[in-house]
Design a protein around this motif. Structure first.
Motif, short mmCIF file in Angstrom:
data_model
loop_
_atom_site.label_atom_id
_atom_site.label_comp_id
_atom_site.label_asym_id
_atom_site.label_seq_id
_atom_site.Cartn_x
_atom_site.Cartn_y
_atom_site.Cartn_z
N ASN A 41 -12.46 -7.11 -4.42
CA ASN A 41 -12.11 -8.40 -4.49
C ASN A 41 -12.19 -9.24 -3.30
O ASN A 41 -12.21 -10.58 -3.05
CB ASN A 41 -10.78 -8.96 -5.14
N GLY A 42 -12.14 -8.49 -2.04
CA GLY A 42 -12.25 -8.85 -0.75
C GLY A 42 -10.89 -9.51 -0.29
O GLY A 42 -10.84 -10.00 1.03
N ILE A 43 -9.99 -8.96 -0.81
CA ILE A 43 -8.49 -9.75 -0.47
C ILE A 43 -7.53 -8.40 0.17
O ILE A 43 -7.63 -7.47 -0.67
CB ILE A 43 -7.77 -10.30 -1.67
N ASP A 44 -7.09 -8.58 1.21
CA ASP A 44 -6.28 -7.46 1.81
C ASP A 44 -4.86 -7.54 1.44
O ASP A 44 -4.13 -8.65 1.32
CB ASP A 44 -6.29 -7.73 3.21
N HIS A 45 -4.54 -6.42 0.37
CA HIS A 45 -3.11 -6.66 -0.23
C HIS A 45 -2.04 -6.06 0.73
O HIS A 45 -1.10 -5.81 0.11
CB HIS A 45 -3.27 -5.93 -1.66
N ARG A 46 -2.39 -5.52 1.97
CA ARG A 46 -1.39 -4.78 2.53
C ARG A 46 -0.08 -5.63 2.95
O ARG A 46 -0.43 -6.96 3.45
CB ARG A 46 -2.09 -4.06 3.96
N THR A 47 1.19 -5.07 3.00
CA THR A 47 2.04 -5.78 3.62
C THR A 47 2.11 -5.97 5.06
O THR A 47 1.29 -5.22 5.81
CB THR A 47 3.25 -5.19 2.98
N TRP A 48 2.89 -6.74 5.77
CA TRP A 48 2.97 -6.68 7.21
C TRP A 48 3.36 -5.49 7.89
O TRP A 48 2.77 -5.28 8.89
CB TRP A 48 3.87 -7.95 7.61
N ARG A 49 4.05 -4.88 7.21
CA ARG A 49 4.57 -3.37 7.88
C ARG A 49 3.24 -2.56 7.92
O ARG A 49 3.19 -1.76 8.66
CB ARG A 49 5.84 -2.79 6.99
N GLU A 50 2.72 -2.33 6.64
CA GLU A 50 1.46 -1.63 6.55
C GLU A 50 0.50 -2.14 7.65
O GLU A 50 -0.38 -1.07 8.12
CB GLU A 50 0.95 -1.77 5.27
#
Length: 324
Positions: A78-87
């Motif tokens: 989907n082209g969306i980065d689902h990583r958290t700020w920590r990751e």
């Protein structure tokens, strides 16, 4: 008596000093040459024909299955980065991640900007010839999931897997009017009327057509959204829900897996109920490829009449939708 003075003309004399070199005292030569001593003009020669270059790509029959080894999932690519700020912070300080990113950037920089347009000179961009028969179900690979909005609901993104699962689909992928015309050479009503009749006869058994317009340029994507009415022309209301516009998420790895060597060329895929690619075509279709598409589509529908065909992946998708 004065005598008239006769004007005597002085004889014209030439001094040798006028024709001697002041440095070496040698006699100078005349600055012209006789025509008899001039070299004969060379005769024009016909240029030899240019030998065929080995670098020119020649399309060859497709001998291996296309696709990904992993089954597609709803919401992928989907082209969306689902990583958290920590990751994201951990990845920023990870040297191995930097090396992977460096390889990706090096690959993009090394790719010439006009290479795809330059390759259009050879066979109008055709990269491979269609196979004469279906790929076996055991060796076939999966068609990747893509995310984009449909002509029916432009305000919401949908997964292509939800449309392909449990159906026999003829998928047309293009980017621009040039590529769309190439896909019409395979599946157009005028170019291939036999396929149109086959779709009308077998649509009750799951045979359908799917359109995927990949446009990663935000300006062109905005124009497509602005003029959706022109995209709907020639399609029924039911077909609007199977016409996708994908603007992001299709990486180079995804394109390479399905054989999209040139993004400016149109491609056609025959996908079974398990989202496996059983047949593929590229560029402009010839008579053999058009007739071959009709035959393999009919055989694939006949083989999908078994009750278990396409049920596994369809059940997984129903479960995934229930969880959402």
């Amino acid at each position: 008596m004065l005598q008239p003075r006769l004007l005597l003309r002085r004889p014209c004399t030439f001094s040798l000093s006028q024709w001697l070199c002041p440095s070496c005292q040698s006699r100078l030569q005349w600055p012209y040459r006789r025509a008899s001593t001039l070299p004969a003009p060379s005769k024009p020669t016909n240029p030899s024909p240019k030998p065929p270059s080995d670098e020119e790509p020649t399309p060859k029959p497709l001998s291996r299955p296309l696709g990904q080894s992993k089954a597609p999932q709803l919401g992928e690519n989907n082209g969306i980065d689902h990583r958290t700020w920590r990751e994201r912070r951990d990845d920023f300080f990870n040297y191995d991640k930097h090396l992977e990113r460096r390889k990706e950037l090096t690959k993009k920089v090394a790719k010439p900007y006009f290479r795809e347009w330059t390759n259009m000179r050879y066979h109008r961009g055709k990269t491979f010839l269609s196979p004469s028969r279906l790929f076996k179900a055991d060796s076939a690979l999966y068609f990747p999931n893509m995310m984009g909005y449909t002509l029916a609901v432009p305000s919401q993104n949908a997964s292509t897997t939800s449309v392909l699962a449990g159906k026999t689909s003829i998928v047309s992928i293009f980017s621009g009017s040039w590529a769309e015309e190439q896909t019409l050479s395979f599946v157009g009503e005028t170019q291939n009327p036999a396929l149109t009749r086959e779709v009308e006869i077998l649509k009750g058994e799951g045979l359908q057509r799917v359109w995927i317009n990949i446009e990663e340029d935000w300006m062109k994507a905005g124009l497509i959204r602005l003029f959706l009415g022109s995209s709907k022309k020639g399609k029924s209301t039911a077909e609007w829900g199977r016409s996708f516009v994908v603007t992001r998420g299709v990486s180079d790895d995804v394109k390479d897996s399905i054989g999209m060597a040139n993004g400016k060329v149109g491609y056609v895929y025959l996908v079974d109920g398990n989202c496996k690619i059983r047949w593929a075509g590229s560029g402009d279709a010839d008579t053999r490829e058009r007739e071959g598409l009709v035959g393999v589509a009919r055989r694939l529908v006949e083989s999908s009449r078994k009750p278990e065909s396409g049920k596994k992946l369809e059940e997984k998708i129903v479960v995934a939708k229930a969880k959402q």
